[in-house]
Design an enzyme around this catalytic site. Structure first.
Site, PDB file in Angstrom:
ATOM      1  N   ASP A   1     125.654  -0.960 -14.690  1.00 20.99           N
ATOM      2  CA  ASP A   1     126.400   0.193 -15.176  1.00 20.99           C
ATOM      3  C   ASP A   1     127.055  -0.255 -16.493  1.00 20.99           C
ATOM      4  OD1 ASP A   1     127.836   2.665 -15.173  1.00 20.99           O
ATOM      5  OD2 ASP A   1     129.591   1.574 -14.449  1.00 20.99           O
TER       6      ASP A   1
ATOM      7  N   ASP B   1     130.949  -0.763 -10.806  1.00 16.74           N
ATOM      8  CA  ASP B   1     132.386  -0.898 -10.542  1.00 16.74           C
ATOM      9  C   ASP B   1     132.740  -0.655  -9.082  1.00 16.74           C
ATOM     10  OD1 ASP B   1     132.231   1.835 -10.256  1.00 16.74           O
ATOM     11  OD2 ASP B   1     133.263   2.291 -12.120  1.00 16.74           O
TER      12      ASP B   1
ATOM     13  N   ASP C   1     129.740   4.124  -8.359  1.00 14.15           N
ATOM     14  CA  ASP C   1     128.345   3.725  -8.237  1.00 14.15           C
ATOM     15  C   ASP C   1     127.946   3.361  -6.807  1.00 14.15           C
ATOM     16  OD1 ASP C   1     127.708   3.888 -11.050  1.00 14.15           O
ATOM     17  OD2 ASP C   1     129.000   2.154 -11.302  1.00 14.15           O
TER      18      ASP C   1
END
Length: 632
Positions: free
Chosen positions: A317, A510, A514
């Site tokens: 991410d 995180d 996610d």
């Protein structure tokens, strides 16, 4: 240092060894020789015999205690008194060595257990009273004195200090805190007195969650460990039956006598003891998890450590993972006014918004915002804000908002989020807001590539220009932008289909937004954010200090651990198989059998301990790149 039980065993070994040596030196035969070696055997082997009897009574017949008891008692019945004592003596030496090695492997875990707080200080009538952390309710105020460990998660009400977070993150630099900052349990208060309002009960605190995670990590075994468990379950009964067949069939089918057949069978039993595998393999994985915890990487089980070793594709991410997730103004381009005036208008227009971009504009302005100057504020979803400032109509937002107002705005060559402004229908300029890349992110990508990771990918919901700029800066192989959470899952599914059969895919995020992708990947790795609950719950591996530079180190530890486990399996089975064959053919004596059992166990454990020592060293790829293991 040895514990009390280990010291007691050492004295038993020394005393039995002295009696054994005396028996070898004194020239006696028959019953006298038996009386000389029997005390040595009883001293060193009584606990093994007792365990064998107790296990048989409990229905657990085929284990190493049974093999040792059967082999050594058989040696005494065939008149091989020195060999019977020697087998038991060296077996116990191996057990002592094993106990010491396991103790060493637990040191890193024990150090982590030191984060458990013993008490919390509650202030009553001007005096401090120590209570159990479990007794403190949410919203209570606790006092943390210098040198004490923070017992519960909370927010600082009074005081400023520096906190030692090394036990949680592996980071040696202290963290500075002040009123309004959040603190987590397990940190050590180094200087000032702190008054903290608790935000969670102890059972839900960071320290409790971490301790539970580490204590239960051994329940999730790797495939290699499960293989050894299943192997030992069938292997031990099989070798006992093979030994019986060897004792009976050899005299019946060959010219070998019954006593020699029994002797070969006893040697076969000693050789076959699976101690080396049963101990060294779990010890290797336990050491890997402990080594990872020392650098602030929590692995929830041996199975995840094994999966981490096979990672070929790493998907990231962007926000909060490769970047800091904190926005700041990086450029101001006014048109018809100076920079300060444009920034002031933007800060006033965004004064009522709680969006991170609004915060960054007010922070860049750096002065107290006079909201009395702002009226008729209108939030325009997905576009920006319109407000009346000092009697003028000000629009602040994206290009779409400008186009709706019939205002033309030029392109900006700088990468970031662009906030355009207009005053009374005329274009006033734009402000560039960027999310900073983490200082060790580039070194982390280079370290992954150096370690053999084949592909690095970034998935982000940001604009194409922003995502591609970050990807170029970090040297990522692929980037996909403007993705919703569902789109990220779809991209991971596609990457999983493209990966080789044995290669694993790791997703690093995180742990909050996610969660669906973390659970779909072969290995979900979360940025712990100094103990983020969502991160600890969602992922298989947690980087406690949010540093992507720890990822190559963690993969290095996992690969080293799996390599050591495989070395031990090949070595132990190879040596045992060879000497078992020699023993069945009558070409191996009891001393060679002792080496095949105790010697192989000691060498395998030494190999596992070599891995434990290596865990504390920085991962070489990052050291070569930056001179520091964290890449900074």
């Amino acid at each position: 240092m040895m514990n009390r039980k280990q010291k007691k065993m050492l004295w038993r070994i020394l005393a039995s060894g002295a009696l054994f040596a005396a028996g070898l030196l004194v020239p006696l035969e028959g019953a006298s020789k038996l009386l000389l070696f029997l005390p040595a055997y009883a001293l060193i082997g009584w606990d093994v015999l007792w365990k064998a009897v107790r296990n048989i009574a409990g229905g657990q017949v085929f284990d190493e205690n049974f093999l040792m008891a059967l082999a050594t008692i058989g040696a005494f019945f065939t008149g091989e008194y020195p060999e019977g004592v020697a087998v038991m003596l060296f077996y116990q030496i191996g057990e002592l060595f094993q106990s010491y090695a396991v103790g060493r492997s637990r040191q890193s875990i024990a150090a982590l257990m030191d984060i458990r707080p013993d008490y919390a200080n509650i202030e009553e009538k001007g005096e401090l009273r120590q209570v159990d952390p479990d007794e403190v309710a949410v919203g209570d105020t606790i006092v943390v004195k210098p040198g004490e460990r923070v017992p519960l998660d909370g927010v600082i009400l009074e005081g400023s200090s520096s906190l030692d977070t090394a036990a949680l993150t592996g980071e040696s630099l202290p963290r500075q805190v002040a009123p309004g900052d959040e603190v987590i349990s397990g940190c050590v208060n180094q200087s000032g007195l702190l008054r903290v309002r608790t935000t969670k009960p102890y059972g839900e605190s960071t320290v409790a969650r971490i301790l539970d995670l580490v204590e239960n990590s051994s329940s999730k075994k790797a495939k290699v460990e499960n293989f050894i468990t299943r192997f030992a379950r069938y292997y031990t009964p099989a070798v006992v039956l093979a030994a019986v067949a060897l004792a009976v069939l050899t005299p019946l089918l060959t010219s070998v006598g019954w006593q020699e057949g029994l002797h070969r069978a006893l040697i076969f039993l000693v050789i076959s003891c699976p101690c080396a595998l049963v101990i060294s393999i779990p010890l290797s994985f336990f050491g890997g998890i402990g080594g990872a915890s020392r650098i602030g990487v929590l692995v929830k089980g041996s199975n995840y450590l094994e999966a981490l070793a096979g990672v070929e594709t790493v998907v990231f991410d962007k926000t909060g993972t490769l970047t800091k997730g904190t926005f700041r103004v990086t450029a101001i381009h006014p048109q018809g006014m100076d920079e300060a005036a444009l920034l002031e208008l933007a800060a006033l227009a965004e004064s009522y918004s709680e969006h991170p971009i609004s915060h960054s504009l007010r922070e860049a302005w750096g002065k107290e915002v006079d909201r009395s100057r702002v009226t008729q504020v209108e939030e325009l979803s997905g576009r920006g804000v319109r407000a009346n400032i000092d009697g003028r109509t000000v629009c602040a937002g994206n290009r779409k908002l400008m186009e709706e107002s019939g205002i033309s705005c030029g392109d900006c060559r700088q990468t970031g989020t662009i906030v355009h402004l207009s005053v009374d229908g005329k274009y006033a300029g734009h402000i560039v807001i960027s999310d900073e890349v983490k200082p060790d992110a580039k070194a982390a990508i280079e370290g992954l590539r150096a370690s053999g990771v084949k592909k690095t990918v970034m998935l982000t919901g940001d604009a194409k220009e922003v995502g591609e700029a970050v990807a170029r800066e970090l040297g990522l192989d692929e980037v996909y932008t403007q993705l919703l959470p569902g789109d990220k899952v779809a991209q991971v599914e596609r990457l999983l289909e493209e990966s080789s059969g044995k290669g694993k895919l790791a997703f690093v995020g995180d742990g909050i937004n996610d969660a669906p992708v973390l659970s779909r990947a072969d290995v979900g790795i979360a940025m712990g954010g100094l103990g983020s609950d969502a991160a600890i719950e969602a992922a298989d591996v947690v980087l406690m200090d949010d540093a992507p530079g720890k990822l190559p180190q963690a993969i290095g530890i996992a690969r080293r651990t799996l390599g050591i486990a495989r070395q031990n399996i090949i070595f132990a089975l190879g040596v045992k198989g060879f000497i078992l064959l020699l023993g069945a053919m009558g070409q191996a004596n009891m001393w060679e059998a002792v080496f095949a059992d105790v010697g192989v166990s000691v060498i395998a454990i030494l190999n596992a301990m070599r891995g434990l020592e290596a865990e504390s060293r920085p991962y070489p790829a990052l050291t070569r790149l930056n001179g520091r293991p964290d890449g900074r």
